[in-house]
Design an enzyme around this catalytic site. Structure first.
Site, short mmCIF file in Angstrom:
data_model
loop_
_atom_site.label_atom_id
_atom_site.label_comp_id
_atom_site.label_asym_id
_atom_site.label_seq_id
_atom_site.Cartn_x
_atom_site.Cartn_y
_atom_site.Cartn_z
N SER A 118 0.81 -1.21 0.00
CA SER A 118 0.00 0.00 0.00
C SER A 118 0.84 1.26 0.00
O SER A 118 0.31 2.36 -0.06
CB SER A 118 -0.93 0.00 1.22
OG SER A 118 -0.18 -0.19 2.41
N HIS A 139 -2.53 -3.09 -5.96
CA HIS A 139 -3.00 -2.75 -4.62
C HIS A 139 -4.52 -2.85 -4.55
O HIS A 139 -5.23 -1.97 -5.03
CB HIS A 139 -2.53 -1.33 -4.25
CG HIS A 139 -2.96 -0.89 -2.89
ND1 HIS A 139 -3.22 0.43 -2.59
CD2 HIS A 139 -3.20 -1.59 -1.75
CE1 HIS A 139 -3.59 0.51 -1.33
NE2 HIS A 139 -3.58 -0.69 -0.80
N GLU A 151 -5.48 -0.27 -7.45
CA GLU A 151 -4.42 0.65 -7.90
C GLU A 151 -3.34 -0.20 -8.57
O GLU A 151 -2.79 -1.11 -7.95
CB GLU A 151 -3.80 1.39 -6.71
CG GLU A 151 -4.58 2.55 -6.17
CD GLU A 151 -3.79 3.32 -5.12
OE1 GLU A 151 -3.68 4.53 -5.26
OE2 GLU A 151 -3.29 2.70 -4.17
N ASN A 189 -3.45 6.02 -0.33
CA ASN A 189 -2.93 6.29 1.01
C ASN A 189 -2.25 7.65 1.14
O ASN A 189 -2.16 8.18 2.24
CB ASN A 189 -1.99 5.17 1.43
CG ASN A 189 -2.75 3.93 1.84
OD1 ASN A 189 -3.73 4.02 2.58
ND2 ASN A 189 -2.35 2.78 1.34
#
Length: 296
Positions: A118, A139, A151, A189
């Site tokens: 992540s 991800h 992702e 993130n």
């Protein structure tokens, strides 16, 4: 490309294995711990039972999905025939680098190596292999069988062919792939973790309590889950790890983890998985009661 190896049988790994198996990929689920593998299969079974109860799938679908998963405690044996490997181990850079060195050694030459990281650099991960063009970030979001987003992170050397293959696989899983470049935290993130960190800072500075902060974000900003509850769901140790990666990567103080988050992780308060975080999960896995240290 029908043989997929998944490294790690934890929350993300078993969710990824479940998803591939449900779409008729042959999945080799690999973990060094047999107990972790047993818990992972139990979680997959429970989630499939829930889907059967809601009439989203049939009992036959459930049995076919479970039949598509084989477990291994050895990476060498588990990846022998893999066309794609998705690594979903703990968010620790040294561990991931070791795993990818092993994968590069044991996988066939044409195997694509993907990481569910992540926040950790795909370029750095790829650098320890002899096939950097075939290393990519994949991800998934938690819970994997439900969340649509993937992702896809291109490292410095990731080839267009590798990207297109992983993009197509993501679509076959009924996911929505989004192309992202390789910078700390990627997109999800890089935006999410500072918000969670700021919510923790708001609590730390006594501006409002746990429930109040979460209520403001749920009712005022239409978030389905407040940031403190979400942090518990993700795992406070995971949040801390991601913030440290971004802080070390950018050297920008806005990514520095709140001291309260650091202390909670040191005290073993990891959120749902440890039974306590900002909320108390000793009686329910739902965020129904604020942890004692945060009560007024």
């Amino acid at each position: 490309m029908k043989n997929v190896a998944v490294i790690g049988a934890g929350t993300m790994g078993n969710g990824i294995a479940h998803t591939f198996a449900q779409f008729d990929y042959k999945v080799q689920l690999i973990d060094i711990s047999q107990d972790s593998l047993d818990r992972g299969i139990a979680t997959i079974t429970k989630n499939l039972d829930r889907m059967v109860a809601k009439e989203r799938i049939t009992e036959e679908d459930k049995n076919r999905t479970l039949g598509n998963i084989t477990t291994y405690t050895s990476i060498e044996e588990g990846v022998e025939y893999a066309s794609l490997v998705v690594e979903a181990a703990t968010e620790n850079v040294d561990l991931k680098l070791k795993i990818f060195r092993d994968l590069d050694t044991f996988c066939p030459d044409d195997t694509i190596l993907a990481s569910n990281t992540s926040s950790i650099s795909i370029t750095q991960i790829a650098s320890v292999t002899s096939r950097p063009g075939m290393v990519i970030g994949m991800h998934f979001m938690n819970p994997v069988p439900i969340m649509k987003l993937v992702e896809i992170i291109k490292g410095y050397s990731t080839s267009d062919a590798t990207y297109k293959t992983v993009e197509e696989i993501s679509k076959k899983l009924n996911k929505v792939p989004v192309e992202v470049n390789d910078y700390p935290g990627f997109v999800a993130n890089r935006i999410l973790m500072p918000m969670i960190n700021e919510a923790i800072e708001t609590l730390y500075n006594g501006v409002a309590g746990v429930e109040e902060i979460d209520t403001v974000m749920k009712l005022g900003m239409a978030h389905p889950m407040g940031p403190l509850q979400l942090a518990d769901f993700i795992g406070l140790d995971v949040c801390l790890s991601i913030l440290n990666v971004m802080y070390n990567g950018f050297k920008n103080p806005k990514y520095a983890p709140c001291p309260l988050l650091v202390n909670m992780v040191m005290a073993g308060k990891m959120g749902v998985k440890s039974g306590e975080g900002f909320y108390d999960y000793s009686e329910s896995r739902k965020a129904e009661k604020v942890a004692a240290m945060f009560t007024k």
